[in-house]
Design a protein around this motif. Structure first.
Motif, mmCIF file in Angstrom:
data_model
loop_
_atom_site.group_PDB
_atom_site.id
_atom_site.type_symbol
_atom_site.label_atom_id
_atom_site.label_comp_id
_atom_site.label_asym_id
_atom_site.label_seq_id
_atom_site.Cartn_x
_atom_site.Cartn_y
_atom_site.Cartn_z
ATOM 1 N N VAL A 251 0.864 -1.166 0.000
ATOM 2 C CA VAL A 251 0.000 0.000 0.000
ATOM 3 C C VAL A 251 0.906 1.223 0.000
ATOM 4 C CG1 VAL A 251 -0.188 0.030 2.530
ATOM 5 C CG2 VAL A 251 -1.907 1.190 1.149
ATOM 6 N N GLU A 252 0.564 2.201 -0.804
ATOM 7 C CA GLU A 252 1.409 3.381 -0.953
ATOM 8 C C GLU A 252 0.764 4.584 -0.265
ATOM 9 O OE1 GLU A 252 2.129 3.895 -5.093
ATOM 10 O OE2 GLU A 252 3.515 2.186 -5.214
ATOM 11 N N ALA A 253 1.636 5.447 0.266
ATOM 12 C CA ALA A 253 1.173 6.643 0.971
ATOM 13 C C ALA A 253 2.233 7.716 0.839
ATOM 14 C CB ALA A 253 0.898 6.320 2.436
ATOM 15 N N VAL A 254 1.907 8.904 1.296
ATOM 16 C CA VAL A 254 2.877 9.992 1.353
ATOM 17 C C VAL A 254 3.041 10.395 2.811
ATOM 18 C CG1 VAL A 254 2.432 10.839 -0.964
ATOM 19 C CG2 VAL A 254 1.067 11.707 0.915
ATOM 20 N N GLY A 255 4.272 10.749 3.167
ATOM 21 C CA GLY A 255 4.546 11.081 4.557
ATOM 22 C C GLY A 255 5.476 12.272 4.686
ATOM 23 N N THR A 256 5.726 12.619 5.930
ATOM 24 C CA THR A 256 6.602 13.742 6.259
ATOM 25 C C THR A 256 7.607 13.283 7.305
ATOM 26 O OG1 THR A 256 4.797 15.294 5.861
ATOM 27 C CG2 THR A 256 6.677 16.113 7.103
ATOM 28 N N THR A 257 8.857 13.658 7.118
ATOM 29 C CA THR A 257 9.896 13.277 8.065
ATOM 30 C C THR A 257 9.841 14.159 9.311
ATOM 31 O OG1 THR A 257 11.472 14.713 6.918
ATOM 32 C CG2 THR A 257 11.447 12.395 6.290
ATOM 33 N N ARG A 258 10.195 13.544 10.435
ATOM 34 C CA ARG A 258 10.253 14.238 11.720
ATOM 35 C C ARG A 258 11.493 13.756 12.456
ATOM 36 N NH1 ARG A 258 5.224 15.118 14.495
ATOM 37 N NH2 ARG A 258 6.261 14.148 16.262
ATOM 38 N N ARG B 190 22.805 11.335 7.969
ATOM 39 C CA ARG B 190 22.123 12.643 7.993
ATOM 40 C C ARG B 190 21.564 13.039 6.622
ATOM 41 N NH1 ARG B 190 23.261 11.038 12.376
ATOM 42 N NH2 ARG B 190 24.022 12.271 14.144
ATOM 43 N N ALA B 191 21.181 12.054 5.816
ATOM 44 C CA ALA B 191 20.636 12.365 4.486
ATOM 45 C C ALA B 191 19.240 12.973 4.579
ATOM 46 C CB ALA B 191 20.599 11.101 3.626
ATOM 47 N N LEU B 192 18.473 12.563 5.574
ATOM 48 C CA LEU B 192 17.102 13.050 5.721
ATOM 49 C C LEU B 192 17.028 14.155 6.762
ATOM 50 C CD1 LEU B 192 15.196 9.637 5.679
ATOM 51 C CD2 LEU B 192 15.556 11.218 3.778
ATOM 52 N N LYS B 193 16.222 15.158 6.480
ATOM 53 C CA LYS B 193 16.004 16.287 7.383
ATOM 54 C C LYS B 193 14.530 16.333 7.775
ATOM 55 C CE LYS B 193 20.251 17.603 6.407
ATOM 56 N NZ LYS B 193 21.355 17.366 7.363
ATOM 57 N N PRO B 194 14.224 16.906 8.927
ATOM 58 C CA PRO B 194 12.813 17.036 9.312
ATOM 59 C C PRO B 194 12.030 17.892 8.315
ATOM 60 C CG PRO B 194 14.253 17.385 11.199
ATOM 61 C CD PRO B 194 15.143 17.333 9.996
ATOM 62 N N GLY B 195 10.789 17.483 8.062
ATOM 63 C CA GLY B 195 9.912 18.246 7.184
ATOM 64 C C GLY B 195 9.945 17.842 5.722
ATOM 65 N N MET B 196 10.716 16.802 5.353
ATOM 66 C CA MET B 196 10.808 16.395 3.957
ATOM 67 C C MET B 196 9.582 15.582 3.540
ATOM 68 S SD MET B 196 14.845 15.305 3.712
ATOM 69 C CE MET B 196 14.774 14.953 1.957
ATOM 70 N N PHE B 197 9.223 15.696 2.257
ATOM 71 C CA PHE B 197 8.140 14.917 1.655
ATOM 72 C C PHE B 197 8.693 13.548 1.271
ATOM 73 C CE2 PHE B 197 5.904 13.400 -2.107
ATOM 74 C CZ PHE B 197 4.575 13.498 -1.715
ATOM 75 N N ILE B 198 7.993 12.478 1.669
ATOM 76 C CA ILE B 198 8.485 11.122 1.456
ATOM 77 C C ILE B 198 7.374 10.265 0.843
ATOM 78 C CG2 ILE B 198 9.226 9.004 2.616
ATOM 79 C CD1 ILE B 198 11.447 10.925 2.565
ATOM 80 N N GLU B 199 7.727 9.471 -0.174
ATOM 81 C CA GLU B 199 6.811 8.470 -0.722
ATOM 82 C C GLU B 199 7.049 7.151 0.022
ATOM 83 O OE1 GLU B 199 7.169 8.140 -4.934
ATOM 84 O OE2 GLU B 199 7.258 10.310 -5.232
ATOM 85 N N VAL B 200 5.984 6.622 0.601
ATOM 86 C CA VAL B 200 6.081 5.443 1.459
ATOM 87 C C VAL B 200 5.406 4.255 0.790
ATOM 88 C CG1 VAL B 200 5.599 4.503 3.749
ATOM 89 C CG2 VAL B 200 6.004 6.967 3.472
ATOM 90 N N THR B 201 6.094 3.115 0.809
ATOM 91 C CA THR B 201 5.508 1.858 0.346
ATOM 92 C C THR B 201 5.547 0.875 1.503
ATOM 93 O OG1 THR B 201 6.259 2.241 -1.929
ATOM 94 C CG2 THR B 201 5.634 -0.001 -1.332
ATOM 95 N N LEU B 202 4.376 0.486 1.966
ATOM 96 C CA LEU B 202 4.257 -0.443 3.088
ATOM 97 C C LEU B 202 3.986 -1.836 2.553
ATOM 98 C CD1 LEU B 202 3.892 -1.179 6.096
ATOM 99 C CD2 LEU B 202 1.516 -0.411 5.884
ATOM 100 N N VAL B 203 4.841 -2.790 2.915
ATOM 101 C CA VAL B 203 4.700 -4.169 2.457
ATOM 102 C C VAL B 203 3.729 -4.893 3.393
ATOM 103 C CG1 VAL B 203 5.898 -6.329 1.968
ATOM 104 C CG2 VAL B 203 7.047 -4.145 1.538
ATOM 105 N N LEU B 204 2.574 -5.305 2.839
ATOM 106 C CA LEU B 204 1.573 -6.014 3.641
ATOM 107 C C LEU B 204 1.840 -7.516 3.677
ATOM 108 C CD1 LEU B 204 -1.659 -4.175 2.432
ATOM 109 C CD2 LEU B 204 -0.358 -3.766 4.527
#
Length: 365
Positions: A64-71, A267-281
């Motif tokens: 299942v695919e979603a969009v997320g934000t880094t924190r 340290r490649a990821l910073k807070p507040g970045m837009f991320i495409e998420v793929t969750l393996v069911l």
């Protein structure tokens, strides 16, 4: 005159038709008779040449695919505990600091003087109490005088502790390991306890906040694998795992909020970045065939395979696609040759001459 022309035209047309009929008969009479095996009624039909590819077993995953934000795993906006004038700024934006590192120091001359006075008062109270304690032991002091000396000592200790705390408040320290952000302060500037100094983010691990539909909530568990892609790193796939699930479903979106933890030691990821998420069911290994080999007729799907030099129809149920291949379930074994060409001319039981795609390319001039 006109009638004569019409009659002449009719005669010419009739003559041309008769001549053509005679010539056609002559050509058919002169044509050679078909030899043995050249016609449909002469022996077994010639095998139809077809291209084939073997059935493969591939790993398929339901996702299942979603969009997320880094924190940041831990994030705080630092402010001074008290008001004062900035004496020292001990950091630069982007510095990695450890817990307890001094970031800001305010002018503290009056607080240091107050602490020294409190320590002097404490020393006097301690000496007075010691005298009363000795007299109490020898029986030369009253109980009231001893209690008064002890109370004075306790008050002096409290005043010393308060003075030490006020002096300590003039220093701002990092509460945990992390990376400091920008600051708008400068040395010599007056600040209040409400003024922000800088931000501090723990970026060793990054959390990704996202939501999935409630229909898959029962198939989500802590520790489940997620894959993440950021526009900042298009050629890189980050791996993470589910670390938390909300206890409620959002009634507006009918989705449940999740958090995934991602190792961020580089340290490649910073807070507040837009991320495409793929969750393996779920993951499974299944047979796969080229998509072009699949024929769909109404609600039925089938392919043709090669068995003992003949085409055999196999009914299948199509599943998930992966590139040019599609998952199928049916009476298939890995390595079975699947026909991928001339499908419109294939029928169940027809004689076929299978060739691999590589052979077809070699044969092509």
């Amino acid at each position: 005159m006109r009638l004569a022309r019409i009659l002449l035209g009719i005669v010419l047309i009739a003559g041309a038709g008769f001549f053509g009929f005679q010539m056609t008969g002559s050509f058919l009479a002169a044509a050679p008779e078909p030899g043995p095996g050249a016609g449909p009624g002469s022996g077994a039909p010639q095998a139809l040449r077809v291209m084939t590819e073997p059935v493969e077993e591939l790993d398929f995953a339901e996702t299942v695919e979603a969009v997320g934000t880094t924190r940041a795993r831990r994030s705080v906006e630092l402010r001074p505990t008290t008001s004062g004038r900035v004496e020292t700024l001990s950091f630069a934006p982007g510095d990695e600091v450890t817990a307890g590192t001094v970031l800001l120091r305010l002018e503290d001359a009056s607080e240091q003087a107050a602490l020294k006075a409190a320590e002097a008062t404490l020393a006097e109270a301690q000496a007075a109490f010691d005298r009363q304690e000795r007299l109490q032991a020898s029986g030369s002091a009253s109980e009231a005088a001893f209690d008064s000396a002890r109370a004075t000592l306790l008050r002096a200790e409290a005043e010393r502790d308060m003075a030490a705390a006020e002096l300590d408040d003039m220093v701002l320290r990092a509460p945990f390991d992390g990376v400091v952000g920008f600051t708008d302060l400068a040395e010599g500037q007056l600040v209040d306890s409400a003024d922000p100094v800088t931000s501090l983010d723990d970026l060793a691990l990054v959390e990704v906040a996202f939501s999935v539909p409630e229909r898959v909530m029962g198939r989500v568990r802590l520790g489940q694998t997620v894959s993440l892609i950021s526009a900042a790193w298009p050629d890189r796939v980050f791996a993470g795992s589910i670390s938390a699930m909300d206890t409620r479903v959002d009634p507006a979106t009918r989705s449940v909020a999740l958090r995934a933890e991602v190792d961020n030691s580089d340290r490649a990821l910073k807070p507040g970045m837009f991320i495409e998420v793929t969750l393996v069911l779920s993951e499974r290994r299944a047979a796969a065939v080229p998509e072009r080999a699949l024929t769909v007729s109404g609600e039925q799907s089938y392919i043709h395979v090669v068995r003992d030099g003949r085409a055999a129809r196999v009914d299948v149920v199509a599943g998930q696609s992966m590139g040019s291949r599609i998952e199928v379930s049916g009476d298939l074994e890995p390595g079975t040759l699947v026909i991928t060409s001339n499908l419109h001319r294939i029928s169940d039981g027809a004689s076929v001459d299978p060739i691999a795609p590589q052979q077809a390319q070699v044969a092509t001039p």
